[in-house]
Write a protein that holds these residues in place. Structure first.
Motif, PDB file in Angstrom:
ATOM      1  N   VAL A   1       0.897  -1.034  -0.207  1.00 31.78           N
ATOM      2  CA  VAL A   1       0.036   0.009  -0.208  1.00 31.78           C
ATOM      3  C   VAL A   1       0.688   1.276  -0.010  1.00 31.78           C
ATOM      4  N   TYR A   2       1.761   1.154   0.867  1.00 32.80           N
ATOM      5  CA  TYR A   2       2.767   2.348   0.814  1.00 32.80           C
ATOM      6  C   TYR A   2       3.301   2.624  -0.452  1.00 32.80           C
ATOM      7  N   ILE A   3       3.822   1.545  -1.148  1.00 30.78           N
ATOM      8  CA  ILE A   3       4.508   1.858  -2.335  1.00 30.78           C
ATOM      9  C   ILE A   3       3.502   2.296  -3.504  1.00 30.78           C
ATOM     10  N   LEU A   4       2.196   1.624  -3.533  1.00 35.98           N
ATOM     11  CA  LEU A   4       1.210   2.204  -4.280  1.00 35.98           C
ATOM     12  C   LEU A   4       0.837   3.930  -4.271  1.00 35.98           C
ATOM     13  N   THR A   5       1.137   4.085  -2.716  1.00 33.96           N
ATOM     14  CA  THR A   5       0.614   5.552  -2.602  1.00 33.96           C
ATOM     15  C   THR A   5       1.879   6.472  -2.533  1.00 33.96           C
ATOM     16  N   LEU A   6       3.140   6.085  -2.790  1.00 34.15           N
ATOM     17  CA  LEU A   6       4.470   6.780  -2.650  1.00 34.15           C
ATOM     18  C   LEU A   6       4.365   8.089  -3.577  1.00 34.15           C
ATOM     19  N   ALA A   7       4.813   8.882  -2.876  1.00 42.14           N
ATOM     20  CA  ALA A   7       5.107  10.205  -3.514  1.00 42.14           C
ATOM     21  C   ALA A   7       6.109   9.977  -4.711  1.00 42.14           C
ATOM     22  N   PRO A   8       5.745  10.314  -6.063  1.00 39.46           N
ATOM     23  CA  PRO A   8       6.761  10.196  -7.072  1.00 39.46           C
ATOM     24  C   PRO A   8       8.074  11.023  -6.996  1.00 39.46           C
ATOM     25  N   SER A   9       7.744  12.161  -6.420  1.00 39.49           N
ATOM     26  CA  SER A   9       8.895  13.280  -6.186  1.00 39.49           C
ATOM     27  C   SER A   9       8.958  13.706  -5.078  1.00 39.49           C
ATOM     28  N   VAL A  10       9.447  15.016  -4.741  1.00 38.33           N
ATOM     29  CA  VAL A  10       9.660  15.637  -3.574  1.00 38.33           C
ATOM     30  C   VAL A  10       8.300  16.082  -3.033  1.00 38.33           C
ATOM     31  N   ALA A  11       8.133  16.057  -1.988  1.00 39.20           N
ATOM     32  CA  ALA A  11       6.725  16.598  -1.322  1.00 39.20           C
ATOM     33  C   ALA A  11       7.047  17.273  -0.041  1.00 39.20           C
ATOM     34  N   GLY A  12       6.854  18.589  -0.215  1.00 40.20           N
ATOM     35  CA  GLY A  12       7.146  19.718   0.830  1.00 40.20           C
ATOM     36  C   GLY A  12       8.557  20.226   0.904  1.00 40.20           C
ATOM     37  N   PHE A  13       8.683  21.072   1.803  1.00 38.60           N
ATOM     38  CA  PHE A  13      10.182  21.856   2.076  1.00 38.60           C
ATOM     39  C   PHE A  13      10.993  20.702   2.596  1.00 38.60           C
ATOM     40  N   ASP A  14      10.706  20.069   3.680  1.00 36.83           N
ATOM     41  CA  ASP A  14      11.632  19.232   4.629  1.00 36.83           C
ATOM     42  C   ASP A  14      11.903  18.111   3.547  1.00 36.83           C
ATOM     43  N   SER A  15      11.028  17.584   3.075  1.00 38.54           N
ATOM     44  CA  SER A  15      11.347  16.426   1.833  1.00 38.54           C
ATOM     45  C   SER A  15      12.266  16.882   0.964  1.00 38.54           C
ATOM     46  N   ALA A  16      12.119  17.918   0.524  1.00 39.13           N
ATOM     47  CA  ALA A  16      13.084  18.430  -0.732  1.00 39.13           C
ATOM     48  C   ALA A  16      14.482  18.730  -0.021  1.00 39.13           C
ATOM     49  N   GLU A  17      14.379  19.169   1.238  1.00 38.84           N
ATOM     50  CA  GLU A  17      15.809  19.337   1.897  1.00 38.84           C
ATOM     51  C   GLU A  17      16.390  18.035   2.087  1.00 38.84           C
ATOM     52  N   LEU A  18      15.755  17.085   2.692  1.00 42.26           N
ATOM     53  CA  LEU A  18      16.279  15.810   3.103  1.00 42.26           C
ATOM     54  C   LEU A  18      16.831  14.979   1.838  1.00 42.26           C
ATOM     55  N   VAL A  19      15.852  14.997   1.024  1.00 40.27           N
ATOM     56  CA  VAL A  19      16.523  14.353  -0.324  1.00 40.27           C
ATOM     57  C   VAL A  19      17.888  15.088  -0.850  1.00 40.27           C
ATOM     58  N   THR A  20      17.848  16.436  -0.916  1.00 41.24           N
ATOM     59  CA  THR A  20      19.127  16.891  -1.429  1.00 41.24           C
ATOM     60  C   THR A  20      20.231  16.615  -0.384  1.00 41.24           C
ATOM     61  N   GLY A  21      19.831  16.593   0.993  1.00 42.36           N
ATOM     62  CA  GLY A  21      20.827  16.346   1.963  1.00 42.36           C
ATOM     63  C   GLY A  21      21.532  15.038   1.819  1.00 42.36           C
ATOM     64  N   ALA A  22      20.722  13.957   1.508  1.00 44.52           N
ATOM     65  CA  ALA A  22      21.128  12.810   1.328  1.00 44.52           C
ATOM     66  C   ALA A  22      21.912  12.608   0.116  1.00 44.52           C
ATOM     67  N   TYR A  23      21.502  13.058  -1.052  1.00 42.23           N
ATOM     68  CA  TYR A  23      22.141  12.756  -2.164  1.00 42.23           C
ATOM     69  C   TYR A  23      23.600  13.485  -2.312  1.00 42.23           C
TER      70      TYR A  23
ATOM     71  N   TYR B   1      21.699   4.984  -4.293  1.00 47.76           N
ATOM     72  CA  TYR B   1      22.246   4.013  -5.422  1.00 47.76           C
ATOM     73  C   TYR B   1      21.401   3.084  -6.012  1.00 47.76           C
ATOM     74  N   LEU B   2      20.175   2.733  -5.601  1.00 46.77           N
ATOM     75  CA  LEU B   2      19.183   2.110  -6.321  1.00 46.77           C
ATOM     76  C   LEU B   2      18.866   2.492  -7.678  1.00 46.77           C
ATOM     77  N   PRO B   3      18.996   1.503  -8.538  1.00 44.32           N
ATOM     78  CA  PRO B   3      18.833   1.894 -10.134  1.00 44.32           C
ATOM     79  C   PRO B   3      17.424   1.953 -10.300  1.00 44.32           C
ATOM     80  N   ILE B   4      16.330   2.734  -9.745  1.00 46.35           N
ATOM     81  CA  ILE B   4      14.848   2.895  -9.952  1.00 46.35           C
ATOM     82  C   ILE B   4      14.722   4.198  -9.764  1.00 46.35           C
ATOM     83  N   GLY B   5      13.708   4.779 -10.697  1.00 44.97           N
ATOM     84  CA  GLY B   5      13.053   6.032 -10.531  1.00 44.97           C
ATOM     85  C   GLY B   5      14.147   7.204 -10.273  1.00 44.97           C
ATOM     86  N   SER B   6      13.495   8.233  -9.597  1.00 45.89           N
ATOM     87  CA  SER B   6      14.355   9.502  -9.504  1.00 45.89           C
ATOM     88  C   SER B   6      14.995   9.446  -8.153  1.00 45.89           C
TER      89      SER B   6
END
Length: 361
Positions: A32-54, A76-81
């Motif tokens: 269910v989580y995967i089916l409802t997973l956000a396809p990209s960044v969602a909100g300021f903190d999410s964008a910051e955390l994704v950028t920080g991780a990358y 490093y997973l070869p899937i999606g963004s």
């Protein structure tokens, strides 16, 4: 030899039959989580955390180094963004939390079906579900908390020191993801003083401190990456704080920048926030879950009192602190309350069964 093989086969069949339910609940949640997973960044903190991780950068206090390290690995997973991959990490830790919670409740109730049902109250609570679909630190937070309690339960049952030290290690690591894990210390204290040979257990503390320091080691990420001048350096850009100094590290780890949020209400407003916390609890657990949780606490207090009071104390500390934390996103900060309540739901289902059986035919 044939008798031994038959015995092992029976044990594996029993394990598959009962624990299969727990895995099924976790896998269903993950689906269910995967089916409802956000396809990209969602909100300021999410964008910051994704950028920080990358970029292995520095994000807002308290830094969340464990999350950023694990987030970098999953990029490093070869899937999606890149954003999708970090969102997926939240889903994986959420499903892992469901599995660990089911295992914990099963150990206390000895009923895998009830444990699976109770774990789903957390899995599909709106706040937890929403955090399982975006890049955020909260599902990792709940995963680490649940694992710590599960290891402490193993230690109290088997009295093997390795479980205690493993719990301490996970406790330390959890604080490098979310510092509110410090409230778990009260659970350790209750377990230590309520075991039969508590004086002997007190002697474990010096070794536990060394293990705790090892668990806190991901905080070394902060000064090391600060010195490397990463593309994202939130602290330097907004606060001009030097994380290569002890003063700067304490500022970061202690959340000094946000301290004015702590107990930011007068007493009447604080009490309204406490009521709001219970409104959110009802929203996430539903009225059925609330009733089962209330029944379950009293049943758990009778069946396994040490565990019941440890969870009650942990619930209370999180409620007292975060009810007074003057921010808008309280629903995510109250996730530890929903975790505890789901444990009580498991015992509540048992109590409800007993009450129904006592009804006149």
């Amino acid at each position: 030899m044939s008798h031994l093989l038959q015995y092992r086969a029976r044990r594996m069949a029993a394990f598959s039959r009962w624990y299969g339910l727990l895995f099924l609940a976790a896998l269903a949640s993950l689906a269910v989580y995967i089916l409802t997973l956000a396809p990209s960044v969602a909100g300021f903190d999410s964008a910051e955390l994704v950028t920080g991780a990358y970029t292995l950068g520095i994000v807002h206090p308290t830094g969340y180094p464990l999350y950023l390290i694990l987030g970098k690995l999953i990029t490093y997973l070869p899937i999606g963004s890149v954003a999708l991959r970090v969102n997926l990490m939240s889903a994986l830790f959420a499903a892992g939390s469901v599995l660990l919670l089911g295992m914990l409740i099963e150990r206390w109730t000895r009923n895998a079906l009830i444990a699976s049902l109770a774990s789903l109250f957390l899995a599909f609570s709106p706040s937890f579900w929403s955090m399982a679909t975006v890049a955020e630190v909260y599902t990792l937070h709940i995963f680490m908390l649940t694992l710590t309690i599960l290891l402490l339960d193993h230690w109290s049952d088997k009295q093997q020191q390795r479980y205690f030290f493993a719990a301490v290690l996970i406790f330390g690591l959890s604080m490098t993801n979310h510092v509110s894990s410090i409230f778990m210390a009260v659970v350790f204290v209750i377990y230590l003083i309520n075991l039969n040979d508590w004086k002997k257990n007190i002697r474990l503390i010096p070794g536990a401190l060394l293990v705790l320091i090892a668990g806190l080691s991901p905080y070394l990420y902060l000064p090391l990456r600060y010195a490397a001048n990463p593309p994202l350096n939130y602290v330097q850009s907004y606060y001009e704080i030097d994380l290569t100094t002890l003063r700067g590290m304490w500022w970061m780890v202690s959340g000094e920048a946000y301290r004015f949020f702590s107990f930011g209400y007068d007493f009447p407003a604080y009490m309204r926030e406490v009521l709001e916390a219970f409104r959110l609890l009802i929203r996430n657990m539903t009225w059925v879950g609330m009733l089962l949780g209330l029944l379950g606490f009293f049943r758990m207090k009778t069946d396994v009192p040490r565990h019941a009071w440890a969870l009650f104390a942990f619930f209370g500390l999180n409620l007292i602190f975060f009810a007074g934390y003057a921010v808008a996103d309280k629903d995510t900060m109250f996730l530890p309350l929903y975790l505890v309540w789901a444990c009580w739901v498991g015992f509540g289902i048992i109590q409800a069964q007993n009450l129904v059986q006592k009804l006149p035919e």
